[in-house]
Design a protein around this motif. Structure first.
Motif, PDB file in Angstrom:
ATOM      1  N   ALA A  70     -26.536 -12.959 -11.931  1.00 53.28           N
ATOM      2  CA  ALA A  70     -26.319 -11.410 -12.855  1.00 53.28           C
ATOM      3  C   ALA A  70     -26.140 -10.285 -11.489  1.00 53.28           C
ATOM      4  O   ALA A  70     -25.668  -9.534 -12.342  1.00 53.28           O
ATOM      5  N   GLN A  71     -26.852 -10.237 -10.593  1.00 53.89           N
ATOM      6  CA  GLN A  71     -26.566  -9.205  -9.410  1.00 53.89           C
ATOM      7  C   GLN A  71     -25.240  -9.224  -9.033  1.00 53.89           C
ATOM      8  O   GLN A  71     -24.200  -8.827  -9.099  1.00 53.89           O
ATOM      9  N   ARG A  72     -24.721 -11.089  -8.907  1.00 53.74           N
ATOM     10  CA  ARG A  72     -23.245 -10.627  -8.507  1.00 53.74           C
ATOM     11  C   ARG A  72     -22.154 -11.027  -9.050  1.00 53.74           C
ATOM     12  O   ARG A  72     -20.976 -10.170  -8.696  1.00 53.74           O
ATOM     13  N   ALA A  73     -22.253 -11.197 -10.172  1.00 55.05           N
ATOM     14  CA  ALA A  73     -21.591 -11.126 -11.070  1.00 55.05           C
ATOM     15  C   ALA A  73     -20.885  -9.291 -11.244  1.00 55.05           C
ATOM     16  O   ALA A  73     -20.349  -9.372 -11.563  1.00 55.05           O
ATOM     17  N   HIS A  74     -22.369  -8.630 -12.129  1.00 52.19           N
ATOM     18  CA  HIS A  74     -21.721  -7.073 -11.925  1.00 52.19           C
ATOM     19  C   HIS A  74     -21.177  -6.501 -11.446  1.00 52.19           C
ATOM     20  O   HIS A  74     -20.522  -5.755 -10.850  1.00 52.19           O
ATOM     21  N   GLY A  75     -21.606  -7.365  -9.322  1.00 51.36           N
ATOM     22  CA  GLY A  75     -21.096  -6.318  -8.882  1.00 51.36           C
ATOM     23  C   GLY A  75     -19.507  -6.973  -8.126  1.00 51.36           C
ATOM     24  O   GLY A  75     -18.746  -6.207  -8.013  1.00 51.36           O
ATOM     25  N   ASN A  76     -19.187  -8.310  -8.538  1.00 53.80           N
ATOM     26  CA  ASN A  76     -17.920  -8.368  -8.976  1.00 53.80           C
ATOM     27  C   ASN A  76     -17.347  -7.334  -9.786  1.00 53.80           C
ATOM     28  O   ASN A  76     -16.009  -7.369  -9.223  1.00 53.80           O
ATOM     29  N   TYR A  77     -17.636  -7.621 -10.891  1.00 56.13           N
ATOM     30  CA  TYR A  77     -17.226  -6.514 -11.466  1.00 56.13           C
ATOM     31  C   TYR A  77     -16.473  -5.537 -11.223  1.00 56.13           C
ATOM     32  O   TYR A  77     -15.701  -4.693 -11.978  1.00 56.13           O
ATOM     33  N   ASN A  78     -18.469  -5.029 -10.835  1.00 57.15           N
ATOM     34  CA  ASN A  78     -17.712  -3.138 -10.095  1.00 57.15           C
ATOM     35  C   ASN A  78     -16.501  -3.610  -9.456  1.00 57.15           C
ATOM     36  O   ASN A  78     -16.365  -2.109  -8.877  1.00 57.15           O
ATOM     37  N   GLU A  79     -16.675  -4.370  -8.167  1.00 59.35           N
ATOM     38  CA  GLU A  79     -15.470  -4.448  -6.938  1.00 59.35           C
ATOM     39  C   GLU A  79     -13.509  -4.537  -8.308  1.00 59.35           C
ATOM     40  O   GLU A  79     -13.681  -4.391  -7.461  1.00 59.35           O
ATOM     41  N   ASN A  80     -14.281  -5.166  -8.978  1.00 55.89           N
ATOM     42  CA  ASN A  80     -12.631  -5.778  -9.724  1.00 55.89           C
ATOM     43  C   ASN A  80     -12.277  -4.157 -10.582  1.00 55.89           C
ATOM     44  O   ASN A  80     -10.931  -3.603 -11.276  1.00 55.89           O
ATOM     45  N   HIS A  81     -13.252  -3.610 -11.342  1.00 57.88           N
ATOM     46  CA  HIS A  81     -12.914  -3.160 -12.890  1.00 57.88           C
ATOM     47  C   HIS A  81     -12.272  -1.384 -12.678  1.00 57.88           C
ATOM     48  O   HIS A  81     -11.336  -1.587 -12.735  1.00 57.88           O
ATOM     49  N   PRO A  82     -12.241  -0.379 -11.336  1.00 57.80           N
ATOM     50  CA  PRO A  82     -11.689   0.319 -11.097  1.00 57.80           C
ATOM     51  C   PRO A  82      -9.812   0.158 -10.991  1.00 57.80           C
ATOM     52  O   PRO A  82      -9.298   1.025 -11.535  1.00 57.80           O
ATOM     53  N   SER A  83      -9.839  -0.937  -9.743  1.00 61.00           N
ATOM     54  CA  SER A  83      -8.386  -1.030 -10.134  1.00 61.00           C
ATOM     55  C   SER A  83      -7.331  -1.365 -11.222  1.00 61.00           C
ATOM     56  O   SER A  83      -7.210  -1.629 -11.778  1.00 61.00           O
ATOM     57  N   VAL A  84      -8.692  -2.447 -12.933  1.00 58.18           N
ATOM     58  CA  VAL A  84      -7.857  -2.426 -13.381  1.00 58.18           C
ATOM     59  C   VAL A  84      -7.929  -1.623 -14.406  1.00 58.18           C
ATOM     60  O   VAL A  84      -7.128  -1.686 -14.925  1.00 58.18           O
ATOM     61  N   ALA A  85      -8.899  -0.892 -14.210  1.00 60.73           N
ATOM     62  CA  ALA A  85      -8.697   0.702 -15.688  1.00 60.73           C
ATOM     63  C   ALA A  85      -7.812   0.996 -14.767  1.00 60.73           C
ATOM     64  O   ALA A  85      -6.667   1.762 -15.905  1.00 60.73           O
ATOM     65  N   ILE A  86      -7.694   1.407 -14.326  1.00 58.54           N
ATOM     66  CA  ILE A  86      -6.315   2.240 -13.337  1.00 58.54           C
ATOM     67  C   ILE A  86      -5.509   1.388 -13.739  1.00 58.54           C
ATOM     68  O   ILE A  86      -4.109   2.071 -14.175  1.00 58.54           O
ATOM     69  N   ALA A  87      -5.027   0.206 -13.410  1.00 60.06           N
ATOM     70  CA  ALA A  87      -3.282  -0.305 -13.649  1.00 60.06           C
ATOM     71  C   ALA A  87      -3.247  -0.628 -15.575  1.00 60.06           C
ATOM     72  O   ALA A  87      -2.288  -0.276 -15.791  1.00 60.06           O
ATOM     73  N   MET A  88      -4.409  -0.323 -16.732  1.00 57.02           N
ATOM     74  CA  MET A  88      -4.377   0.263 -17.429  1.00 57.02           C
ATOM     75  C   MET A  88      -3.982   1.131 -17.944  1.00 57.02           C
ATOM     76  O   MET A  88      -2.916   1.527 -18.791  1.00 57.02           O
ATOM     77  N   LEU A  89      -3.925   2.108 -17.545  1.00 56.10           N
ATOM     78  CA  LEU A  89      -3.633   3.415 -17.937  1.00 56.10           C
ATOM     79  C   LEU A  89      -2.842   3.192 -17.309  1.00 56.10           C
ATOM     80  O   LEU A  89      -1.756   5.130 -18.076  1.00 56.10           O
ATOM     81  N   LEU A  90      -1.987   3.099 -16.539  1.00 57.65           N
ATOM     82  CA  LEU A  90      -0.823   3.494 -15.443  1.00 57.65           C
ATOM     83  C   LEU A  90       0.441   2.393 -16.241  1.00 57.65           C
ATOM     84  O   LEU A  90       1.232   2.914 -16.725  1.00 57.65           O
TER      85      LEU A  90
END
Length: 154
Positions: A70-90
């Motif tokens: 569960a920790q690793r799944a969350h860590g992987n999410y946190n590693e990918n989320h910022p760039s995906v959120a920015i890409a979506m907004l752009l």
């Protein structure tokens, strides 16, 4: 020469989809609390280590393993989320519906990834592979963000 950015009416879908990803991150964090309690891993430990598992029962070891997953799944999410959120907004500025569809697909993939990673059936975390389709919309969003930049320059 200046570039004018017009926000399309459908951009609200993009904002709502991006906002949903924040709640998805919070859901990850809440799940970790559940797995932490079941594993008996106290704060501030980030993972259950071999020292924790050495004297644990087989059932407790499984709980610790699931906590680590569960920790690793969350860590992987946190590693990918910022760039995906920015890409979506752009990308949503130019392609709001396509961006929304990709954002929803990415979110569903992340949900399936986290649930699969923590399956209690002894799959050794391989259940996460069912959600690994999140990579497709993620890289599509990255490519589309780059394309939007090119279109602005041209």
């Amino acid at each position: 020469m200046a570039t004018t950015i017009t926000v399309p009416r459908e951009y609200g879908y993009v904002v709502a989809t991006t906002a949903f990803t924040f709640f998805l991150g919070a859901w990850h964090g809440m799940r970790i609390g559940f797995f932490r309690k079941a594993a008996g891993v106290g704060y501030p430990k980030f993972y259950a280590d071999s020292g924790d598992m050495a004297s644990a029962s087989a059932e407790k070891k499984k709980q610790m393993y699931l906590f680590n997953c569960a920790q690793r799944a969350h860590g992987n999410y946190n590693e990918n989320h910022p760039s995906v959120a920015i890409a979506m907004l752009l990308t949503g500025l130019r392609y709001p519906i396509a961006t929304t569809v990709m954002g929803v697909a990415w979110s569903v993939g992340r949900l399936v990834y986290a649930l699969g990673y923590t399956k209690k059936d002894g799959s050794d975390g391989k259940g996460r592979l069912y959600g690994s389709f999140f990579w497709l919309p993620q890289f599509a969003l990255f490519g589309l963000a780059g394309w939007c930049g090119v279109k602005m320059v041209l």
